[in-house]
Scaffold this active site. Sequence first.
Site, short mmCIF file in Angstrom:
data_model
loop_
_atom_site.label_atom_id
_atom_site.label_comp_id
_atom_site.label_asym_id
_atom_site.label_seq_id
_atom_site.Cartn_x
_atom_site.Cartn_y
_atom_site.Cartn_z
N TYR A 151 -3.89 1.23 3.36
CA TYR A 151 -4.44 -0.41 2.76
C TYR A 151 -5.06 -0.72 4.13
O TYR A 151 -4.88 -2.08 3.87
CB TYR A 151 -2.91 -0.69 1.91
CG TYR A 151 -2.78 -0.09 1.11
CD1 TYR A 151 -2.83 -0.17 -0.32
CD2 TYR A 151 -2.26 0.49 0.52
CE1 TYR A 151 -2.87 0.39 -1.53
CE2 TYR A 151 -1.71 1.70 0.21
CZ TYR A 151 -2.04 1.97 -1.15
OH TYR A 151 -1.89 2.61 -2.70
N ASP A 182 -3.53 9.21 4.76
CA ASP A 182 -4.08 9.54 3.81
C ASP A 182 -5.37 9.72 3.95
O ASP A 182 -5.47 10.38 4.85
CB ASP A 182 -3.97 7.32 3.31
CG ASP A 182 -3.21 7.57 1.84
OD1 ASP A 182 -4.69 7.90 0.64
OD2 ASP A 182 -2.45 7.06 1.61
N ASP A 183 -6.32 9.65 2.36
CA ASP A 183 -8.29 10.11 2.08
C ASP A 183 -8.48 9.43 3.16
O ASP A 183 -8.36 8.20 3.79
CB ASP A 183 -7.85 9.14 1.24
CG ASP A 183 -9.52 9.80 1.05
OD1 ASP A 183 -10.37 10.86 1.47
OD2 ASP A 183 -9.81 8.70 -0.02
N LYS A 289 1.44 13.30 -0.12
CA LYS A 289 1.76 12.46 -1.01
C LYS A 289 0.20 12.45 -2.21
O LYS A 289 -0.60 13.76 -1.97
CB LYS A 289 1.05 10.91 -0.93
CG LYS A 289 0.28 10.25 -1.61
CD LYS A 289 0.45 8.66 -1.15
CE LYS A 289 -1.05 8.19 -1.64
NZ LYS A 289 -1.20 5.91 -0.98
N ASP A 291 -2.14 13.04 -5.16
CA ASP A 291 -3.10 11.91 -5.70
C ASP A 291 -4.03 12.39 -6.99
O ASP A 291 -4.25 13.61 -6.64
CB ASP A 291 -3.82 10.97 -4.53
CG ASP A 291 -4.13 9.85 -4.67
OD1 ASP A 291 -3.34 9.43 -6.48
OD2 ASP A 291 -4.02 8.60 -4.34
N CYS A 333 0.99 10.69 -7.55
CA CYS A 333 0.54 9.39 -8.06
C CYS A 333 -0.75 9.38 -8.74
O CYS A 333 -1.04 9.88 -8.93
CB CYS A 333 -0.37 9.48 -6.60
SG CYS A 333 -0.86 7.10 -6.06
N ARG A 348 4.22 6.68 -7.69
CA ARG A 348 3.53 6.14 -7.95
C ARG A 348 4.01 5.09 -9.40
O ARG A 348 3.24 5.54 -10.18
CB ARG A 348 1.99 5.74 -7.54
CG ARG A 348 2.04 4.96 -6.33
CD ARG A 348 2.36 3.84 -5.61
NE ARG A 348 1.03 3.24 -6.52
CZ ARG A 348 -0.16 3.66 -5.66
NH1 ARG A 348 -0.04 4.43 -4.58
NH2 ARG A 348 -1.26 2.88 -6.03
N ASP A 352 -2.76 0.17 -7.84
CA ASP A 352 -2.48 0.57 -5.76
C ASP A 352 -2.36 -1.32 -5.67
O ASP A 352 -2.90 -2.57 -6.46
CB ASP A 352 -4.18 0.36 -5.37
CG ASP A 352 -3.96 2.36 -5.23
OD1 ASP A 352 -3.46 2.48 -5.68
OD2 ASP A 352 -5.31 2.08 -4.64
C1 9PG Z 1 -7.05 7.46 -1.60
C2 9PG Z 1 -6.02 6.20 -2.72
C3 9PG Z 1 -4.69 6.12 -1.99
C4 9PG Z 1 -3.94 4.73 -2.84
C5 9PG Z 1 -4.01 5.70 -4.26
C6 9PG Z 1 -5.53 6.29 -5.05
O1 9PG Z 1 -9.21 3.57 -10.68
N1 9PG Z 1 -9.75 3.52 -9.00
O2 9PG Z 1 -10.89 4.08 -8.93
C7 9PG Z 1 -8.48 4.56 -8.13
C8 9PG Z 1 -9.78 4.39 -6.60
C9 9PG Z 1 -8.47 4.71 -6.01
C10 9PG Z 1 -7.19 4.78 -6.28
C11 9PG Z 1 -6.95 4.38 -6.86
C12 9PG Z 1 -7.38 4.09 -8.26
O3 9PG Z 1 -6.25 5.02 -4.92
O4 9PG Z 1 -3.12 5.19 -5.28
O5 9PG Z 1 -2.76 4.92 -2.50
O6 9PG Z 1 -4.43 6.90 -1.65
O7 9PG Z 1 -5.91 6.84 -3.82
O8 9PG Z 1 -8.86 7.59 -1.81
#
Ligand code: 9PG
Length: 495
Positions: A151, A182-183, A289, A291, A333, A348, A352
């Site tokens: 973040y 993270d990513d 994590k 995801d 997540c 989660r 976010d």
């Molecule tokens: C990394 C992120 C973080 C975050 C996760 C997740 O709907 N969407 O387009 C969408 C994109 C990204 C996203 C959630 C929803 O975030 O929740 O904490 O790890 O991936 O890319």
Amino acid sequence: MPEWTLNVNPAELRVLVSGFQSWSEAELRPLQDTQAVPLMRWRHEQGHDPGFLPSGQAGVWRSHTVLALVRPDGSGWVGGAGDATQTFVGWEARASGDQVTVTCTLEGPEVPVLWEETSDVTATLEAQAVRLGRAMHARTPAPLRVWCSWYSYYRAVTLDAMLDNARRARDLGLPFEVFQLDDGFQADLGDWTEPSAHFGGHARDLPGPLGDLGFTPGLWLAPFLAAPSSRLFAEHPDWMLRGEDGQPLPVGHNWGGAYYALDTTHPEVLAWLRDLAATVRGWGYTYLKLDFLYGAALPGVRHNPQVGRAQAYRQGLQALRDGAGQDAFLLGCGAPLAQSIGLVDAMRTGPDVAPFWDEESRRVWLGDATGPSARNALHTALSRWYQHPWYQPDPDVAICRRELSLLSHEEREAVAGMLDVIGGLRASSDPIALLDDEGLALLRRCLTISTPDRPAALTQSFGGAVTHFSRGTFNLADMRLGGLAAHSYRKGHHG
Ligand code: 9PG
């Protein structure tokens, strides 16, 4: 398909829904309101269950696993599931005239369905959640405190930024247990063992120095996804979940385009997943994590058509657990909620958090409240307060910095209040160097573990969510309500 007809005036009722996966909207709304469904079709896969979408209609509300109807005195009805390991339990409440019809649809093996009339909806919902958690051998470890790179650094994270923050946290004595990358460290979605060009190192280089600083190393993976540009996709096109047309099924749009999901009924995929989790565990990561897990649970054409999609999801997650080890800490997540119980340690429970309150264009005009924003995160995580017997809830990060953020003082306090009320995992992404004394004081407060609070009432709401708790009241609406400023939380306030 079980069905119940209630002779009750729909205008008197509120409905509580939970949603399909982490980012889906959970709400507490007048039954006659309209349940929004995203206008953009590609958002259906990414935020909801395309096999059981929100209704998009006035007076018709759909929910996965649990659904409650609340009378003005707090009594009402609660629907639940006795097991969710291989079954999706879909609830629908439909207002018509002076009646409400409730239906329950099972997808997967037969499981017991609970439908109870109660004088206390809050207590019955909590009791049902405890039963489901026990039936599925929930893992409910003590809450962890996690620093996560997403973040602030987003995809531009570097090895140096991780270590710089970890050193500063240690020097300030900040009570984090986990530092989680993270990513952004990986070459591509699916190519987890190759570094990205900008990361400035390799993910396997991080656990050693983090451990020396006294932190548990954490790593983000989207283990069920593959980008069309990835080596994984090029080498194993036959591993992908497919659509009816036989082509790999796009399961969302992010990272600059569509992406695909692995077919977790394919034995080679399961072996690859076990190996991936074991590999990163071997690098030293004991906190993962995991995801975008919903990708493995979507409707589609699978290698083994005998395996239902809930079961397919579960066996993919089981492979990750087997590879990571029983003692690894797994945070789900973007994951189907109840179907993950017993395999994840934490989950989660909302979309976010973001360093701004709301994205009204997307939420209101596109009917999509699953995107990142402080408002969306609070709305959904608060409305799932009863899920702590399923896993350690992760309502996402606090935001304590004032730079690189559009949140007001009240909005930062509302996020902090939500963390206190939910009483689960604590996380922060603030670059430690950006925090002055005021920011550090708020961060220390947000890292203070609390016990989960309970709603004081489900018969009132300031903004379409569960907002009235015994410790205080949230106002998620854009106007002053009950003496509370817009976008605020007041401790000790009831009303
Ligand atoms: C990394 C992120 C973080 C975050 C996760 C997740 O709907 N969407 O387009 C969408 C994109 C990204 C996203 C959630 C929803 O975030 O929740 O904490 O790890 O991936 O890319």
